[in-house]
Design a protein around this motif. Structure first.
Motif, PDB file in Angstrom:
ATOM      1  N   THR A   9       0.848  -1.192   0.000  1.00 32.06           N
ATOM      2  CA  THR A   9       0.000   0.000   0.000  1.00 32.06           C
ATOM      3  C   THR A   9       0.885   1.245   0.000  1.00 32.06           C
ATOM      4  N   ASP A  34      -2.679   2.404  -4.196  1.00 30.77           N
ATOM      5  CA  ASP A  34      -2.401   3.799  -3.871  1.00 30.77           C
ATOM      6  C   ASP A  34      -3.635   4.640  -4.148  1.00 30.77           C
ATOM      7  N   PHE A  35      -3.745   5.755  -3.422  1.00 28.83           N
ATOM      8  CA  PHE A  35      -4.848   6.696  -3.629  1.00 28.83           C
ATOM      9  C   PHE A  35      -4.631   7.532  -4.892  1.00 28.83           C
ATOM     10  N   ASN A  36      -3.361   7.675  -5.277  1.00 26.58           N
ATOM     11  CA  ASN A  36      -3.004   8.466  -6.462  1.00 26.58           C
ATOM     12  C   ASN A  36      -3.118   7.577  -7.699  1.00 26.58           C
ATOM     13  N   LYS A  37      -4.263   7.635  -8.349  1.00 20.58           N
ATOM     14  CA  LYS A  37      -4.550   6.742  -9.480  1.00 20.58           C
ATOM     15  C   LYS A  37      -3.616   7.005 -10.658  1.00 20.58           C
ATOM     16  N   HIS A  55      -6.507   1.172  -7.603  1.00 21.52           N
ATOM     17  CA  HIS A  55      -6.780   2.466  -6.981  1.00 21.52           C
ATOM     18  C   HIS A  55      -7.487   2.199  -5.658  1.00 21.52           C
ATOM     19  N   THR A  56      -6.851   2.576  -4.546  1.00 26.28           N
ATOM     20  CA  THR A  56      -7.337   2.164  -3.229  1.00 26.28           C
ATOM     21  C   THR A  56      -7.250   3.305  -2.229  1.00 26.28           C
ATOM     22  N   ASP A  57      -8.357   3.550  -1.554  1.00 25.17           N
ATOM     23  CA  ASP A  57      -8.370   4.408  -0.374  1.00 25.17           C
ATOM     24  C   ASP A  57      -8.274   3.467   0.821  1.00 25.17           C
ATOM     25  N   ASP A  63     -12.618  -0.804   0.047  1.00 21.18           N
ATOM     26  CA  ASP A  63     -11.537  -0.696  -0.927  1.00 21.18           C
ATOM     27  C   ASP A  63     -10.435  -1.717  -0.638  1.00 21.18           C
ATOM     28  N   VAL A 117      -6.076   6.294   8.209  1.00 22.36           N
ATOM     29  CA  VAL A 117      -5.084   5.852   7.220  1.00 22.36           C
ATOM     30  C   VAL A 117      -3.889   5.188   7.884  1.00 22.36           C
TER      31      VAL A 117
END
Length: 275
Positions: A9, A34-37, A55-57, A63, A117
């Motif tokens: 992650t 990652d949150f940054n797609k 793409h993961t929050d 997610d 987070v």
């Protein structure tokens, strides 16, 4: 034999990207989250077919659950390693003045996204990982959590971050050799880096940081190698400073009563918390 599979992650940059590249060099396939797609897709495309970007929050359990399911299936129904690395700094200043007040006169709650987070997500990650590690052809696997030197020391500029990182140290130690995971061949360790140049540092300050106090990324990959190469190592918290690994023991007990509580009372608490 199929290639081993890892989930990383925060994999699009910084420590997560370095760990991803290192795992690939060791013959792993890596599910990158990652949150940054945009950056995640770019890095995965450059690294090749042995990566899968999701793409993961990580603060969203749904997610993360989807990530682990996809990684397990993509990897040929195996999952060997989790690097629970994603992290953020404090999203609101605990010490701020003029905090917003509701219409009824009560204070608006503090934004705890940092805790979600930095703490909740790694714990949920371990919860998910053990489910899939148990289904491996040879059950078991390895977890490496990214804590921080702020898990040992105060950090007044980011007290929520420090709280989460302190908690990860306790969590890791509690999942170690005295836990049921040890009997399942599931190891849990954490790294506690000093300052490594990542996106956590505001970009305009990065160039101003004293170079003699920057820990190189290679120290993080050295720690990963240490955990991957030693199947017996679990519950360890390793401080990373410059090019060195410092294995940090828990604080000593102040008296024999506390030692009994910490070491000898296990059977009592196991009976107390039986379902």
């Amino acid at each position: 034999m199929s290639m081993p599979v890892a989930v990383v992650t925060g994999a699009a940059s910084g420590i997560g990207l370095a760990l991803t590249k290192h795992l690939l060099s060791r013959g792993y396939r890596v599910a990158m989250a990652d949150f940054n797609k945009t950056e995640g897709e770019k890095q995965s495309a450059e690294l090749g077919e042995n990566t899968l970007f999701r793409h993961t929050d990580v603060s969203s359990y749904e997610d993360q659950a989807a990530l682990f399911k996809a990684a397990f299936e993509w990897g040929g129904r195996r999952l060997d390693v989790l690097c629970a690395n994603a992290g953020i700094a404090d999203t609101q200043n605990l010490f701020e003045t003029g905090s917003p007040v509701r219409d009824d006169g009560t204070l608006e709650p503090l934004d705890l996204q940092t805790i979600r987070v930095d703490l909740d997500a790694p714990i949920q990650g371990v919860w998910l990982f053990k489910h899939y590690a148990r289904q491996n052809a040879v059950p078991g696997g390895k977890v490496m959590i990214t804590s921080s030197a702020a898990g040992f020391y105060p950090m007044p500029t980011n007290p929520l971050y420090a709280a989460a990182k302190h908690a990860l140290v306790g969590f890791t130690r509690s999942c170690g050799s005295d836990s049921p995971f040890a009997k399942e061949n599931i190891t849990v360790n954490c790294i506690c880096p000093a300052f490594i140049a990542t996106n956590l540092c505001p970009p305009h300050m990065l160039g101003l940081f004293p170079k003699e106090h920057i820990t190189p990324m290679s120290t993080a990959t050295k720690a990963l190698d240490t955990f991957l190469d030693d199947d017996s190592m679990t519950g360890q918290c390793v401080e990373l400073s410059l090019d060195q690994l410092y294995f940090r023991d828990k604080i000593d007990y102040p008296n024999e009563s506390q030692r009994w509580l910490g070491q000898e009372s296990k059977k009592f608490w196991e009976d107390a918390y039986k379902n």
